[in-house]
Design a protein around this motif. Structure first.
Motif, PDB file in Angstrom:
ATOM      1  N   ASP A 164      52.668  31.222  42.029  1.00 30.02           N
ATOM      2  CA  ASP A 164      52.789  32.592  42.530  1.00 30.02           C
ATOM      3  C   ASP A 164      53.911  33.306  41.774  1.00 30.02           C
ATOM      4  O   ASP A 164      55.087  32.946  41.904  1.00 30.02           O
ATOM      5  CB  ASP A 164      53.082  32.571  44.038  1.00 30.02           C
ATOM      6  N   ALA A 165      53.528  34.317  41.021  1.00 29.31           N
ATOM      7  CA  ALA A 165      54.537  35.058  40.249  1.00 29.31           C
ATOM      8  C   ALA A 165      55.223  36.123  41.100  1.00 29.31           C
ATOM      9  O   ALA A 165      56.165  36.777  40.646  1.00 29.31           O
ATOM     10  CB  ALA A 165      53.883  35.689  39.032  1.00 29.31           C
ATOM     11  N   THR A 166      54.745  36.329  42.340  1.00 27.77           N
ATOM     12  CA  THR A 166      55.356  37.370  43.182  1.00 27.77           C
ATOM     13  C   THR A 166      56.393  36.756  44.129  1.00 27.77           C
ATOM     14  O   THR A 166      56.363  35.554  44.407  1.00 27.77           O
ATOM     15  CB  THR A 166      54.293  38.129  44.015  1.00 27.77           C
ATOM     16  N   ARG A 167      57.300  37.613  44.625  1.00 26.47           N
ATOM     17  CA  ARG A 167      58.388  37.137  45.484  1.00 26.47           C
ATOM     18  C   ARG A 167      58.403  37.921  46.798  1.00 26.47           C
ATOM     19  O   ARG A 167      57.693  38.919  46.936  1.00 26.47           O
ATOM     20  CB  ARG A 167      59.733  37.309  44.754  1.00 26.47           C
ATOM     21  N   PHE A 168      59.219  37.454  47.744  1.00 25.10           N
ATOM     22  CA  PHE A 168      59.358  38.169  49.020  1.00 25.10           C
ATOM     23  C   PHE A 168      59.729  39.638  48.783  1.00 25.10           C
ATOM     24  O   PHE A 168      59.265  40.528  49.499  1.00 25.10           O
ATOM     25  CB  PHE A 168      60.414  37.506  49.903  1.00 25.10           C
ATOM     26  N   GLN A 169      60.563  39.858  47.766  1.00 24.01           N
ATOM     27  CA  GLN A 169      60.972  41.230  47.480  1.00 24.01           C
ATOM     28  C   GLN A 169      59.752  42.097  47.144  1.00 24.01           C
ATOM     29  O   GLN A 169      59.649  43.242  47.599  1.00 24.01           O
ATOM     30  CB  GLN A 169      61.975  41.243  46.306  1.00 24.01           C
ATOM     31  N   ASP A 170      58.808  41.535  46.355  1.00 24.53           N
ATOM     32  CA  ASP A 170      57.594  42.290  46.008  1.00 24.53           C
ATOM     33  C   ASP A 170      56.789  42.594  47.273  1.00 24.53           C
ATOM     34  O   ASP A 170      56.300  43.707  47.460  1.00 24.53           O
ATOM     35  CB  ASP A 170      56.707  41.481  45.043  1.00 24.53           C
ATOM     36  N   ALA A 171      56.643  41.557  48.118  1.00 23.55           N
ATOM     37  CA  ALA A 171      55.860  41.725  49.348  1.00 23.55           C
ATOM     38  C   ALA A 171      56.478  42.846  50.193  1.00 23.55           C
ATOM     39  O   ALA A 171      55.771  43.724  50.710  1.00 23.55           O
ATOM     40  CB  ALA A 171      55.818  40.417  50.128  1.00 23.55           C
ATOM     41  N   TRP A 172      57.792  42.829  50.296  1.00 28.46           N
ATOM     42  CA  TRP A 172      58.477  43.844  51.097  1.00 28.46           C
ATOM     43  C   TRP A 172      58.302  45.234  50.484  1.00 28.46           C
ATOM     44  O   TRP A 172      57.988  46.214  51.171  1.00 28.46           O
ATOM     45  CB  TRP A 172      59.967  43.497  51.248  1.00 28.46           C
ATOM     46  N   ASP A 173      58.496  45.329  49.148  1.00 28.38           N
ATOM     47  CA  ASP A 173      58.339  46.621  48.464  1.00 28.38           C
ATOM     48  C   ASP A 173      56.937  47.189  48.700  1.00 28.38           C
ATOM     49  O   ASP A 173      56.769  48.397  48.869  1.00 28.38           O
ATOM     50  CB  ASP A 173      58.560  46.470  46.947  1.00 28.38           C
ATOM     51  N   ILE A 174      55.940  46.298  48.733  1.00 29.88           N
ATOM     52  CA  ILE A 174      54.551  46.751  48.908  1.00 29.88           C
ATOM     53  C   ILE A 174      54.335  47.307  50.321  1.00 29.88           C
ATOM     54  O   ILE A 174      53.775  48.391  50.486  1.00 29.88           O
ATOM     55  CB  ILE A 174      53.572  45.601  48.580  1.00 29.88           C
ATOM     56  N   VAL A 175      54.808  46.593  51.333  1.00 27.77           N
ATOM     57  CA  VAL A 175      54.594  47.125  52.693  1.00 27.77           C
ATOM     58  C   VAL A 175      55.361  48.440  52.889  1.00 27.77           C
ATOM     59  O   VAL A 175      54.909  49.340  53.601  1.00 27.77           O
ATOM     60  CB  VAL A 175      54.929  46.114  53.831  1.00 27.77           C
ATOM     61  N   GLU A 176      56.486  48.579  52.228  1.00 28.47           N
ATOM     62  CA  GLU A 176      57.245  49.842  52.303  1.00 28.47           C
ATOM     63  C   GLU A 176      56.490  50.953  51.577  1.00 28.47           C
ATOM     64  O   GLU A 176      56.311  52.042  52.114  1.00 28.47           O
ATOM     65  CB  GLU A 176      58.612  49.664  51.633  1.00 28.47           C
ATOM     66  N   ARG A 177      56.060  50.635  50.332  1.00 27.60           N
ATOM     67  CA  ARG A 177      55.414  51.649  49.494  1.00 27.60           C
ATOM     68  C   ARG A 177      54.170  52.222  50.167  1.00 27.60           C
ATOM     69  O   ARG A 177      53.865  53.398  50.043  1.00 27.60           O
ATOM     70  CB  ARG A 177      55.046  51.038  48.135  1.00 27.60           C
ATOM     71  N   TYR A 178      53.416  51.384  50.864  1.00 28.91           N
ATOM     72  CA  TYR A 178      52.183  51.860  51.483  1.00 28.91           C
ATOM     73  C   TYR A 178      52.387  52.253  52.948  1.00 28.91           C
ATOM     74  O   TYR A 178      51.418  52.433  53.690  1.00 28.91           O
ATOM     75  CB  TYR A 178      51.067  50.823  51.311  1.00 28.91           C
ATOM     76  N   GLY A 179      53.632  52.375  53.342  1.00 30.91           N
ATOM     77  CA  GLY A 179      53.937  52.934  54.659  1.00 30.91           C
ATOM     78  C   GLY A 179      53.516  52.065  55.828  1.00 30.91           C
ATOM     79  O   GLY A 179      53.233  52.583  56.910  1.00 30.91           O
ATOM     80  N   VAL A 180      53.457  50.745  55.639  1.00 26.05           N
ATOM     81  CA  VAL A 180      53.056  49.902  56.775  1.00 26.05           C
ATOM     82  C   VAL A 180      54.196  49.020  57.302  1.00 26.05           C
ATOM     83  O   VAL A 180      54.007  48.271  58.250  1.00 26.05           O
ATOM     84  CB  VAL A 180      51.820  49.017  56.439  1.00 26.05           C
ATOM     85  N   SER A 181      55.373  49.151  56.717  1.00 25.48           N
ATOM     86  CA  SER A 181      56.470  48.250  57.113  1.00 25.48           C
ATOM     87  C   SER A 181      56.841  48.418  58.593  1.00 25.48           C
ATOM     88  O   SER A 181      57.303  47.482  59.229  1.00 25.48           O
ATOM     89  CB  SER A 181      57.699  48.459  56.227  1.00 25.48           C
ATOM     90  N   ARG A 182      56.608  49.621  59.124  1.00 22.65           N
ATOM     91  CA  ARG A 182      56.921  49.840  60.537  1.00 22.65           C
ATOM     92  C   ARG A 182      55.718  49.611  61.444  1.00 22.65           C
ATOM     93  O   ARG A 182      55.847  49.602  62.663  1.00 22.65           O
ATOM     94  CB  ARG A 182      57.453  51.261  60.741  1.00 22.65           C
ATOM     95  N   LYS A 183      54.561  49.471  60.837  1.00 17.49           N
ATOM     96  CA  LYS A 183      53.351  49.291  61.657  1.00 17.49           C
ATOM     97  C   LYS A 183      52.977  47.817  61.795  1.00 17.49           C
ATOM     98  O   LYS A 183      52.256  47.440  62.715  1.00 17.49           O
ATOM     99  CB  LYS A 183      52.173  50.032  61.006  1.00 17.49           C
ATOM    100  N   ILE A 184      53.450  46.971  60.868  1.00 17.83           N
ATOM    101  CA  ILE A 184      53.088  45.552  60.950  1.00 17.83           C
ATOM    102  C   ILE A 184      53.768  44.913  62.168  1.00 17.83           C
ATOM    103  O   ILE A 184      54.828  45.378  62.599  1.00 17.83           O
ATOM    104  CB  ILE A 184      53.472  44.783  59.660  1.00 17.83           C
ATOM    105  N   PRO A 185      53.156  43.868  62.720  1.00 21.13           N
ATOM    106  CA  PRO A 185      53.756  43.212  63.888  1.00 21.13           C
ATOM    107  C   PRO A 185      55.190  42.748  63.589  1.00 21.13           C
ATOM    108  O   PRO A 185      55.525  42.420  62.444  1.00 21.13           O
ATOM    109  CB  PRO A 185      52.838  42.020  64.140  1.00 21.13           C
ATOM    110  N   LEU A 186      55.985  42.707  64.649  1.00 19.92           N
ATOM    111  CA  LEU A 186      57.403  42.343  64.513  1.00 19.92           C
ATOM    112  C   LEU A 186      57.580  40.973  63.853  1.00 19.92           C
ATOM    113  O   LEU A 186      58.451  40.785  62.999  1.00 19.92           O
ATOM    114  CB  LEU A 186      58.041  42.353  65.908  1.00 19.92           C
ATOM    115  N   SER A 187      56.717  40.015  64.248  1.00 18.71           N
ATOM    116  CA  SER A 187      56.836  38.654  63.699  1.00 18.71           C
ATOM    117  C   SER A 187      56.674  38.669  62.182  1.00 18.71           C
ATOM    118  O   SER A 187      57.354  37.936  61.458  1.00 18.71           O
ATOM    119  CB  SER A 187      55.773  37.743  64.315  1.00 18.71           C
TER     120      SER A 187
END
Ligand SMILES: Nc1ncnc2c1ncn2[C@@H]1O[C@H](COP(=O)(O)OP(=O)(O)OP(=O)(O)O)[C@@H](O)[C@H]1O
Ligand SMILES: O=C(O)[C@H](O)CO
Length: 445
Positions: free
Chosen positions: A221-244
């Motif tokens: 896997d060439a991607t990292r947690f930082q990429d995953a986080w940037d993606i949920v932020e970029r597409y505006g879902v970081s606040r909509k995803i479940p808390l867990s």
């Protein structure tokens, strides 16, 4: 196959070309061509495995085409397979003997898939370095074997999947996130076993990034947690995803949970990821067949992206150049491209990428004699419709006018399906059992 063309030669040619493309990437045929036992060797693609030292051969897998792949593998390896389990989408099962087929939910994961993923992990963990694990992977695997990390429930995963699928993120981006919520994706299936791993892969991802196809359970896997986080932020879902889910990603950012295995990890020395079919294989087969039919042949690309109607303009310009100047290729000719363009939906109509391409192309080739342009989804379902695509020629616009069909309006409403229904311009195959994105063809006779 039903091709919506009247001229007999063009109709026969298009049918032959599309059939050749499909056959080259038929999951059953592809496994039978690429996997075989010769004397004391198991051969998969260009890889050779000496059979004598292998204790057990175990097969796992997931994806819409993996049932047919399992069936072909049994045909090739017979009693050498000890046991196996493959998860496919509901209705995509295949008759097998040793390899168990489990049907599960797609594109939203369900409990059947969760159970399938759990059984697969259990199976691979019991293997030793003397065993060979064959993984059968095809499009859809990401949803079919969910294995959320501890603390994330299936419901959380379902909600996250829905949000990501609707967000406009690319499959590379969606899977970068999914890999960081899973204990099976992103190389972790390979990491969970001590066996040698041969992953047999039918690609539905443009460019064949092994880390993206089915979220790369056996690929670094060439991607990292930082990429995953940037993606949920970029597409505006970081606040909509479940808390867990948010907590897990945040914890990953602070190195609170381990990263997925990276490209330099030692474990990949005992892993081979072997592509047995992709868009290129389909395109190549179409090109070879076109040549054999006496057509000059030009392959443009196998990684097309971009707006479908813009691609149609390019095909139109090329058709006019061929008609007027005999370049970039002389008649009779076939120009072929593969990939997966996009459609930005603005209307309320019914259609798909290939049909929208064909609709836009009709206006571009209007008036040109002996020219056909077709868009074709290799899975047999173009967008949410039950047709594979559509074909147009220089008289499509006139025929539409006679039937009082408004091409511009149909295009504006993303309503290609009823347009081609009325003109009998559809290409119909039914479900083909494979999926290597789309084919786009120009025929000038
Ligand atoms: N009315 C329409 N006109 C044109 N394209 C449409 C229309 N409605 C949906 N689409 C397109 O269809 C696609 C969704 O179709 P589908 O569910 O078959 O997904 P897919 O990406 O083709 O899936 P797969 O990768 O499994 O083949 C999207 O690209 C979407 O833009
Ligand atoms: O399963 C998936 O992730 C997609 O189909 C891409 O392979």
């Amino acid at each position: 196959m039903r091709i919506g063309v009247r001229q007999p030669r063009a109709k026969a040619l298009l049918a032959r070309l599309f059939q050749a493309g499909l056959q080259a990437v038929d999951p059953y045929e592809a496994v039978r061509r690429q996997v075989r036992i010769r004397r004391d060797q198991l051969i998969i693609g260009s890889h050779h495995y000496s059979l004598a030292p292998i204790q057990r051969i175990v097969v796992v897998g997931a994806g819409k085409a993996s049932g047919r792949m399992a069936q072909a593998l049994e045909h090739q390896l017979g009693a050498r397979i000890d046991t196996g389990l493959v998860v496919v989408k509901y209705g995509h099962g295949a008759p097998t003997h040793t390899i168990r087929i489990v049907e599960a939910g797609h594109p939203i994961p369900d409990t059947a898939g969760l159970e399938g993923g759990r059984m697969i992990m259990e199976m691979v963990q019991t293997l030793t370095s003397a065993d060979l694990l064959i993984v059968l992977l095809s499009g859809g695997a990401s949803s079919l074997i969910p294995a959320p990390v501890a603390g994330i429930t299936l419901k959380d995963k379902q909600q996250t999947t829905k949000l990501l699928l609707r967000s406009g993120a690319t499959i590379q981006e969606i899977n970068a996130v999914r890999k960081h919520l899973s204990s099976i994706k992103g190389g972790q299936l390979a990491a969970a076993t001590s066996a040698r791993v041969a992953s047999v892969i039918l690609s539905d991802v443009i460019g064949n990034d092994l880390g993206t196809i089915g979220s790369g359970p056996t690929a670094p896997d060439a991607t990292r947690f930082q990429d995953a986080w940037d993606i949920v932020e970029r597409y505006g879902v970081s606040r909509k995803i479940p808390l867990s889910v948010r907590r897990h990603l945040e914890s990953g950012l602070k190195q609170g949970v381990p990263e997925t295995p990276k490209p330099r990890a030692k474990l990949f020395r005992r892993v081979e990821n072997i592509l047995i079919g992709d868009n290129r294989a389909a395109v190549d087969a179409v090109a070879e067949t076109a040549q054999r039919q006496g057509l000059h042949t030009l392959v443009l690309a196998t990684t097309l992206t971009g707006e479908a109607r813009e691609l149609a303009k390019f095909f139109g310009a090329m058709a006019r150049e061929i008609a007027a100047e005999g370049r970039p290729i002389r008649r009779p000719c076939c120009v072929i491209a593969g990939g997966e363009p996009t459609v930005t939906i603005r209307g309320e109509g019914k259609g798909g990428r290939a049909q929208e391409f064909a609709l836009a192309a009709a206006a571009e080739v209007a008036g040109l004699p002996e020219v056909w342009v077709a868009g074709f989804a290799t899975d047999g379902t173009d967008g949410p419709t039950s047709v594979a695509g559509a074909v147009v020629d220089g008289r499509t616009v006139v025929r539409a006018q006679r039937k009082k069909l408004n091409l511009a309006k149909a295009l504006q409403a993303n309503d290609a399906h009823p347009f081609f229904e009325a003109l009998h311009g559809h290409i119909v195959t039914g479900p083909t059992g494979t999926n290597v994105n789309d084919l786009y063809l120009l025929l000038a006779l």
